[in-house]
Write an enzyme that holds these catalytic residues in place. Structure first.
Site, PDB file in Angstrom:
ATOM      1  N   HIS A   1       0.816  -1.216   0.000  1.00 50.99           N
ATOM      2  CA  HIS A   1       0.000   0.000   0.000  1.00 50.99           C
ATOM      3  C   HIS A   1       0.854   1.273   0.000  1.00 50.99           C
ATOM      4  CE1 HIS A   1      -3.500  -2.495   1.006  1.00 50.99           C
ATOM      5  NE2 HIS A   1      -2.823  -3.015   2.015  1.00 50.99           N
TER       6      HIS A   1
HETATM    7  O1  RIB Z   1      -4.829   0.181   4.804  1.00 51.79           O
HETATM    8  C1  RIB Z   1      -3.440   0.133   4.561  1.00 51.79           C
HETATM    9  C2  RIB Z   1      -2.738   1.177   5.357  1.00 51.79           C
HETATM   10  O2  RIB Z   1      -2.933   0.941   6.743  1.00 51.79           O
HETATM   11  C3  RIB Z   1      -1.206   1.142   5.159  1.00 51.79           C
HETATM   12  O3  RIB Z   1      -0.682   2.436   5.358  1.00 51.79           O
HETATM   13  C4  RIB Z   1      -0.750   0.245   6.265  1.00 51.79           C
HETATM   14  O4  RIB Z   1       0.599   0.492   6.674  1.00 51.79           O
HETATM   15  C5  RIB Z   1      -1.692   0.649   7.361  1.00 51.79           C
HETATM   16  O5  RIB Z   1      -1.174   1.838   7.950  1.00 51.79           O
END
Ligand code: RIB
Ligand code: CA
Length: 303
Positions: free
Chosen positions: A233
């Site tokens: 992500h």
């Molecule tokens: O939903 C994904 C996000 O939430 C990413 O930034 C992961 O590290 C968590 O913080």
């Protein structure tokens, strides 16, 4: 050289994003700031110290908010392990933090900077919201805010809400409506920003950095190594800064629900039926193979 500040809640995918950002010559990471998110603020701050120590970086580090603005705090340790970076045995850090709260340190850095700074948020937006509210003059010196957060498809905390927004929906709404240029990467794109099992195996042989990331990834539960792959992500924000054409975008109006069971849900008015206003540049697609190749190339540079 793009000057950036990264607000982060490491977190295994944060660690991978920080690895690339801290070592890419086209980026100047002016500061790291930590926020409670994946795990509590003590852990996210210690984890940020350990990443900076691992790469022997002098990057200033400031500790931010321990709690969301109003929402009751919930973590994501089930995805990242109890410490937030389970899987690799980092030495304890003796690194000193900047003396003030991250919001004050960000304000000082941004106002003193000769050029505009890009703010990258890869955790809940609590610090960013406080910064823009307490010190609105910083807006003149912020180039853009690049956010990993939200979803216009299914959620990862419930049927619709993504974690970073769900943790602090009020902060997210304040930042998205700040009037600043906002580029946002939600789960529609970041859940396709995956490394497959063979990619993760290949990382293992890419020197000490590859060995560290491989150890972390084997403990990361953001996706499934045997099927869809592991979702990177947070790396999407850094990849955008360096190779923006790997993604496709649509400008639109985005709203964050802030109360009730829908709190943390993000709604994108993609057809402009609700309003003609547009407050974000929303990532809507990704060249998955180019992304994978780019991530592996960036890590291989650090052998
Ligand atoms: O939903 C994904 C996000 O939430 C990413 O930034 C992961 O590290 C968590 O913080
Ligand atoms: Ca994160």
């Amino acid at each position: 050289m793009k000057r950036i500040i990264i607000d982060t809640d490491p977190g295994i995918d944060d660690a991978a994003a920080l690895t690339i950002a801290l070592n890419n010559q086209e980026l100047k990471v002016e500061m790291l700031t930590t926020v409670a998110g994946n795990v509590n603020l003590d852990y996210t701050t210690e984890n940020a110290k350990k990443i900076l120590d691992f790469f022997d970086k002098a990057t200033p580090l400031a500790r931010g908010n321990a709690l969301p603005l109003l929402q009751e705090y919930e973590d994501a340790s089930q995805f990242h392990g109890e410490t937030g970076m389970n899987g690799y045995d980092f030495p304890e850090s003796s690194r000193q933090l900047l003396p003030e709260h991250a919001v004050v340190e960000m304000k000082n850095k941004i106002l003193a900077a000769e050029e505009k700074i890009t703010l990258v948020t890869i955790g809940p937006l609590t610090n960013a919201a406080l910064l823009l509210t307490m010190y609105p003059k910083v807006k003149e010196k912020i180039e853009e805010i690049v956010i990993m957060g939200g979803s216009t498809v299914a959620g990862n905390t419930n049927s619709s809400a993504e974690f970073n927004i769900k943790v602090d929906p009020h902060a997210a709404q304040m930042v998205i409506n700040s009037g600043l240029p906002i580029t946002i990467f939600g789960l529609r794109v970041t859940s396709k920003a995956v490394l497959h099992k063979k990619d993760i195996e290949s990382i293992k042989n890419l020197g000490r950095t590859g060995e560290m990331l491989h150890s972390l990834f084997t403990h990361y539960r953001g996706g499934d190594l045997e099927t869809v792959g592991l979702m990177m992500h947070d790396i999407c924000t850094i990849c955008y800064l360096l190779e923006s054409d790997i993604f496709k975008f649509q400008e639109c109006f985005l709203e964050v629900a802030v109360e009730g069971p829908a709190a943390g849900t993000t709604v994108a008015d993609l057809a402009g039926r609700y309003t003609e206003a547009k407050n974000v540049k929303l990532a809507v697609d990704i060249d998955q193979k180019r992304f994978r190749d780019w991530v592996l190339k960036e890590i291989a540079k650090l052998k």
